[in-house]
Design an enzyme around this catalytic site. Sequence first.
Site, PDB file in Angstrom:
ATOM      1  N   THR A 161      -5.474   0.513   5.985  1.00 24.38           N
ATOM      2  CA  THR A 161      -4.820  -0.054   7.033  1.00 24.38           C
ATOM      3  C   THR A 161      -3.425   0.540   6.790  1.00 24.38           C
ATOM      4  O   THR A 161      -2.908   1.507   7.181  1.00 24.38           O
ATOM      5  CB  THR A 161      -4.920  -1.680   6.809  1.00 24.38           C
ATOM      6  N   THR A 198      -6.104  -8.764  -0.526  1.00 23.90           N
ATOM      7  CA  THR A 198      -6.242  -8.319   0.539  1.00 23.90           C
ATOM      8  C   THR A 198      -6.870  -7.093   0.610  1.00 23.90           C
ATOM      9  O   THR A 198      -6.116  -6.111   0.669  1.00 23.90           O
ATOM     10  CB  THR A 198      -4.893  -8.482   1.846  1.00 23.90           C
TER      11      THR A 198
END
Length: 411
Positions: A161, A198
């Site tokens: 990401t 995350t």
Amino acid sequence: MVTHKKTPIQAVHVVEDGHVTSPKGFTAGGVHTGLRKAVLDFGWIHSEIPATAAGVYTLNSFQAAPLKLTKRHVDKIRKIQTIVVNSGNANSCTGEDGMKKAQATVELTAKEKNIDEHLVAVASTGIIGVPLPFGAIKKGISYLNDPLYQKVTDFERAILTTDIETKHVAVELEIDSKTITIGGAAKGSGMIHPNMATMLAFITTDAAVDNESLEYALKSATNRTFNMVTVDGDSSTNDMVLALANGIQENLLLTKNHPQWNEFLAGFQYVCEKLAKAIARDGEGATKLIEVEVLGAKTVKAAQAIAKSVVSSNLVKAAMYGSDANWGRIISAIGYSNQKIEPERVEISIGDTIVVEKGVGIPFDEAAVILTLVKDEVKLSIDLQQGSRSATAWGCDLSYDYIRINSSYRL
């Protein structure tokens, strides 16, 4: 002649440019489907045969649909053969629609690979709360068997990401006269905090490992590695680590009673630690990796809590960014860790320089310490002098770029 038996970690050989497909019987690939602009955003890992599987998952109360479905499959038969991963969209907090699309992803993948649905795991990472564009997922699945797209480096890029770097590693070791390989890949850059961050991580091995022992290896390694990483104190809704062992090397089944179990465990933990440190190093806006080692604790739990408290402190992280030898921020973070310490015993070092003795600051060569702090890796050592237990945590500094990246994440 005296022969010296290798320690478990000495028996581990690091594979040059190793990947999650370094173990035999695994392939991986990735493609661009339109979930993200002009970058790869859909990837997969596939084992030639069903692999023994284990997983650990985020402790966030809001758990994304793909995570729930994957956990259900892993728990059902402890076998997984294909993992599909998309970036750009977390399919989290998307209600019934999100669960239907996660299930449809499983069904299409199983059909494409001609395997049972329960052998499919699915993972997603990206923006929370946005409906998953399922057309892009269908497009990605259509490439699963295309030989032109079976490139592990594309898989590593497809799962990113805000990461800058791909994260991969592999090791080899001899077990039962068989060359066993353990590989891994991960993503993670922001919303990283202990108790699963995350992040997504995938560990593969061609060793034969029984279910219970693989689960033990994963949980044990996670507690010492992935759960000891922090970037910004946030834990996400999609985070998981999956381990697959396909047994293609046909070694004697590895259990905790196997005579070479500790060697396998050392290799497994090495892979997890390398990936965890790579995640910390690649923290959003980070300029340096911070390692905090706590020694002399009464318990491992206390050492871990203190290490995490220090490496999580925004004031410590900001000082590290500024190369400021402000040990007061370190000692404050130790003090609010909610662990019983004896302040008059505490010793703190920045690099090789002791800056605190018996809980009191001492004169030190600040110029020499600054030379340590400007490096891209900085080690902080804390000796509690209360016992024999220790722990290490990893994080990164806090820079202006962290705010820039996260103030425009959805744009």
